[in-house]
Design a protein around this motif. Structure first.
Motif, mmCIF file in Angstrom:
data_model
loop_
_atom_site.group_PDB
_atom_site.id
_atom_site.type_symbol
_atom_site.label_atom_id
_atom_site.label_comp_id
_atom_site.label_asym_id
_atom_site.label_seq_id
_atom_site.Cartn_x
_atom_site.Cartn_y
_atom_site.Cartn_z
ATOM 1 N N LEU A 1 3.719 -20.831 -47.260
ATOM 2 C CA LEU A 1 4.823 -21.050 -48.189
ATOM 3 C C LEU A 1 4.344 -21.884 -49.369
ATOM 4 N N PRO A 2 4.895 -21.675 -50.535
ATOM 5 C CA PRO A 2 4.604 -22.588 -51.647
ATOM 6 C C PRO A 2 5.020 -24.012 -51.263
ATOM 7 N N LEU A 3 4.218 -24.978 -51.623
ATOM 8 C CA LEU A 3 4.467 -26.358 -51.199
ATOM 9 C C LEU A 3 5.846 -26.888 -51.619
ATOM 10 N N PRO A 4 6.304 -26.678 -52.868
ATOM 11 C CA PRO A 4 7.641 -27.187 -53.220
ATOM 12 C C PRO A 4 8.737 -26.631 -52.312
ATOM 13 N N PRO B 1 11.517 -19.108 -59.057
ATOM 14 C CA PRO B 1 10.315 -19.107 -59.914
ATOM 15 C C PRO B 1 9.015 -19.075 -59.118
ATOM 16 N N LEU B 2 9.045 -19.605 -57.877
ATOM 17 C CA LEU B 2 7.832 -19.619 -57.055
ATOM 18 C C LEU B 2 7.486 -18.224 -56.543
ATOM 19 N N LEU B 3 8.532 -17.453 -56.184
ATOM 20 C CA LEU B 3 8.321 -16.112 -55.646
ATOM 21 C C LEU B 3 8.480 -15.033 -56.707
ATOM 22 N N ALA C 1 14.647 -16.986 -44.371
ATOM 23 C CA ALA C 1 14.701 -15.618 -44.912
ATOM 24 C C ALA C 1 14.681 -15.643 -46.435
ATOM 25 N N ILE C 2 15.345 -16.634 -47.020
ATOM 26 C CA ILE C 2 15.339 -16.759 -48.479
ATOM 27 C C ILE C 2 13.907 -16.991 -48.973
ATOM 28 N N LEU D 1 20.728 -23.605 -53.284
ATOM 29 C CA LEU D 1 19.668 -24.560 -53.611
ATOM 30 C C LEU D 1 18.290 -23.962 -53.309
ATOM 31 N N VAL D 2 18.130 -23.419 -52.110
ATOM 32 C CA VAL D 2 16.842 -22.838 -51.723
ATOM 33 C C VAL D 2 16.517 -21.632 -52.600
ATOM 34 N N ALA D 3 17.506 -20.813 -52.913
ATOM 35 C CA ALA D 3 17.276 -19.628 -53.746
ATOM 36 C C ALA D 3 16.803 -20.013 -55.146
ATOM 37 N N HIS D 4 17.424 -21.041 -55.736
ATOM 38 C CA HIS D 4 17.027 -21.476 -57.076
ATOM 39 C C HIS D 4 15.606 -22.046 -57.078
ATOM 40 N N VAL D 5 15.250 -22.793 -56.029
ATOM 41 C CA VAL D 5 13.899 -23.359 -55.956
ATOM 42 C C VAL D 5 12.870 -22.253 -55.719
#
Length: 656
Positions: A618-621, A548-550, A610-611, A541-545
């Motif tokens: 950090l990006p807000l989302p 695109p942000l990173l 770490a992800i 879940l964290v990786a998918h979010v």
């Protein structure tokens, strides 16, 4: 000692508690059997020499009845305390402070608690006040941070400055964050079973005395009344064993945690004089020897381990001390010995102090003093007092427009603000709008107005609104909470798509407001290896979010977690597709993860961070998602996440 080490230490202390409790039960059983043996001997003629015939199963029956009474009393009290912090507050004779209170001192207290909630990143607790207590004292109670309460004495409001009040509230927030409250509540229930004999004995003894006095006036004496007094005195003597062990248990559990809470309060407020001067004032009251230095409520002894400092001056020293000495605590704060202070009532002080109190309401403890609005209600001299008194504060407090501020503090308008947060992320004439018009037609217009007001807030201010709303939402009856959560679920499902902001909102609200939200969660899993699949779900879940942000592939981000969780043997093929990550599946994973042993959580949280990488801020989302996960597993926000919500733009928003 960090949060998770403290949680683990609390679990180990529970084992010590159970051992001491077992010793107390054994001592009480022996005392009961001894007393019953004496009664049996007396009934057989009163000779203590030679052989005595006891009824069959005499000692076994005494033991069984005693164990049933102790166990029944403990279970009954634990059941009575099922409401957690609210139940403890009622035991202390406290009343909940109205969120719309007009009392200046109560408003100041609510402001300070809200500031601390924003600074620590947890749900804002309910606030209770012990109106009849003129001493300076306070405590926090609850099974978990989601249903915590802060209880203050009237003397704390009347005798402490704002900085000192901040120090005391910071101390209590430390107990919330460090997980001390759950053990404290269990302690009340466990000790009730071994201490109730003393209460029964006292009541029977008093009945015997009154009956004997009546017999004396009527010139007759019934042996039954004498027996009542003797039985009462015997039960009280037996019960004193429970009191003795109860005080030892509370002393063993409470003392060292106060030092940690003192240090955390100073870390929160960055002002050692806040808590330090509050403790010095408590010491000053105790030196006077007046009743104003102690808690008068009849349950003070039972709740003594909850409070900021000893409820009785006699419980501050020696074997039965529930708290470290004030001199020792002050020495750790200042590094030297400190004199005690007088603690006069601020309510009776001069005009300048009154102006400062008014400034507490006008000023929101933010360095942007010149941005304070509502000039018609705030005179220039009060703003000047605010600037001088609080200009150096490091706490952050949002100044909300009147419409949102009223919604945050009104139990029956706060749900509309929650719906507005959902609308804020939706397009005009979206399925969410249509659902609102069809199912909540009488409230739709107000929800849309609130959604418009929310758009004027900085984006990093919106999720913390949920923290500020918690006291109001928790005042709703359970049926209204369930109805609100059901509306939220249907609004989210109306477009057959769950956005990240919707997922975060629903996760936080369900964890804090659902029927079982205020119940203690049992530890079922000792290691993350027992929750391998659940960890894969959260990592994916964290990786998918984050991808695109990173601007990096989700698979490579997932492998960052592998470095912190080698025992999970992660590989790229363990990435779960985004389409398979339904809300229900993630919720089950979070519920199970919440049952991890305390020391297993740090590795999990480090892997999640770490992800996210080393990007700062950090990006807000991504911060919102990590904040929601921490709320769901009852862990404090990591500093890198908390920093996102205290960034510039949060303090000077939406001034009316």
């Amino acid at each position: 000692m960090n949060f998770f080490e403290q949680q683990d230490h609390a679990r180990r202390q529970t084992r010590v508690l159970l051992l001491l409790f077992a010793l107390a039960v054994i001592a009480i059983v022996l005392a009961v059997n001894f007393a019953m043996a004496l009664i049996c001997i007396y009934a057989q003629g009163g000779s203590f020499s030679g052989h005595h015939d006891y009824p069959r199963g005499f000692f076994a029956t005494n033991t069984l009845i005693t164990l049933i009474l102790i166990g029944g009393g403990t279970l009954l009290e634990m059941f009575n305390l099922r409401d957690g912090g609210d139940a403890i507050a009622r035991m202390a004779g406290a009343r909940m402070v109205a969120l719309n209170t007009r009392d200046t001192f109560e408003r100041r207290l609510l402001n300070v608690v809200e500031e601390m909630a924003l600074a620590s990143g947890i749900a804002c607790p309910k606030v209770y006040l012990m109106d009849r207590e003129d001493s300076i004292n306070a405590f926090a109670a609850g099974y978990n941070p989601n249903e915590a309460v802060i209880v203050m004495t009237r003397g704390s409001l009347d005798r402490l400055t704002r900085d000192e009040l901040q120090g005391v509230v910071g101390h209590e927030f430390s107990h919330i964050l460090n997980g001390d409250m759950r053990l404290n509540i269990r302690l009340v229930g466990v000790l009730f079973g071994i201490q109730m004999f003393a209460d029964f004995g006292r009541q029977i003894m008093e009945s015997g005395v009154l009956a004997t006095e009546e017999d004396t006036l009527s010139k007759r004496r019934t042996p039954l009344h004498v027996i009542l007094f003797v039985v009462g005195a015997t039960l009280f003597a037996i019960g004193y064993i429970g009191l003795f062990f109860g005080r030892i248990i509370k002393s063993a559990v409470s003392r060292h945690r106060e030092f940690l809470a003192d240090a955390s309060a100073i870390q929160f407020t960055r002002n050692p004089d806040g808590l330090g001067n509050a403790l010095r004032k408590i010491g000053g009251l105790m030196q006077t020897g007046r009743a104003v230095s102690q808690i008068q409520h009849r349950n003070a002894e039972q709740l003594s381990h909850f409070f900021l400092t000893a409820v009785r001056p006699g419980l501050l020293e020696g074997l039965f001390a529930t708290h470290p000495s004030l001199f020792e605590r002050l020495h750790r704060i200042y590094g030297r010995n400190m004199d005690m202070l007088d603690a006069p009532s601020i309510r009776k002080s001069d005009v300048a102090a009154s102006q400062t109190m008014r400034a507490d309401i006008a000023y929101a403890a933010t360095p942007f003093v010149d941005a304070v609005a509502n000039a018609d209600a705030i005179s220039a001299d009060i703003v000047a007092v605010a600037r001088q008194a609080y200009g150096g504060s490091t706490l952050v407090k949002i100044r909300l427009c009147t419409q949102i501020d009223q919604a945050v503090h009104n139990p029956y308008v706060a749900p509309l603000l929650v719906y507005a947060l959902l609308l804020d992320s939706a397009q005009e004439n979206s399925p969410q709008h249509q659902y609102l018009i069809e199912h909540l037609p009488g409230q739709a217009a107000q929800v849309m107005q609130l959604a418009t007001a929310i758009k004027s807030l900085p984006v990093n201010a919106r999720l913390p609104l949920l923290d500020l709303m918690m006291p109001a939402l928790r005042q709703l009856p359970m049926v209204d909470r369930d109805a609100m959560l059901a509306h939220i679920e249907r609004m989210i499902a109306s477009d057959r798509h769950v956005s990240l902001s919707e997922f975060v909102l629903q996760t936080v609200l369900v964890r804090r407001l659902a029927a079982q939200a205020n119940r203690a969660v049992r530890v079922k899993y000792s290691s993350v290896t027992e929750l391998k699949q659940e960890c894969h779900i959260l990592f994916s879940l964290v990786a998918h979010v984050a991808a695109p942000l990173l601007k990096q592939p989700a698979t490579s981000l997932l492998m960052r977690a592998a470095d912190f969780s080698p025992h999970l043997f992660l590989s790229e093929k363990d990435l779960i597709g985004i389409a398979e990550l339904s809300y229900g599946r993630i919720k089950i994973a979070l519920d199970k993860t919440n049952q991890l042993a305390p020391l297993a959580n740090p590795a999990l949280i480090k892997s999640l961070l770490a992800i996210a990488g080393e990007q700062s801020p950090l990006p807000l989302p991504l911060a919102d998602l990590l904040r929601a996960i921490c709320a769901a597993i009852e862990a404090p926000m990591p500093p890198v996440v908390a920093a996102v919500y205290t960034a510039s733009g949060w303090s000077d928003a939406s001034l009316s």
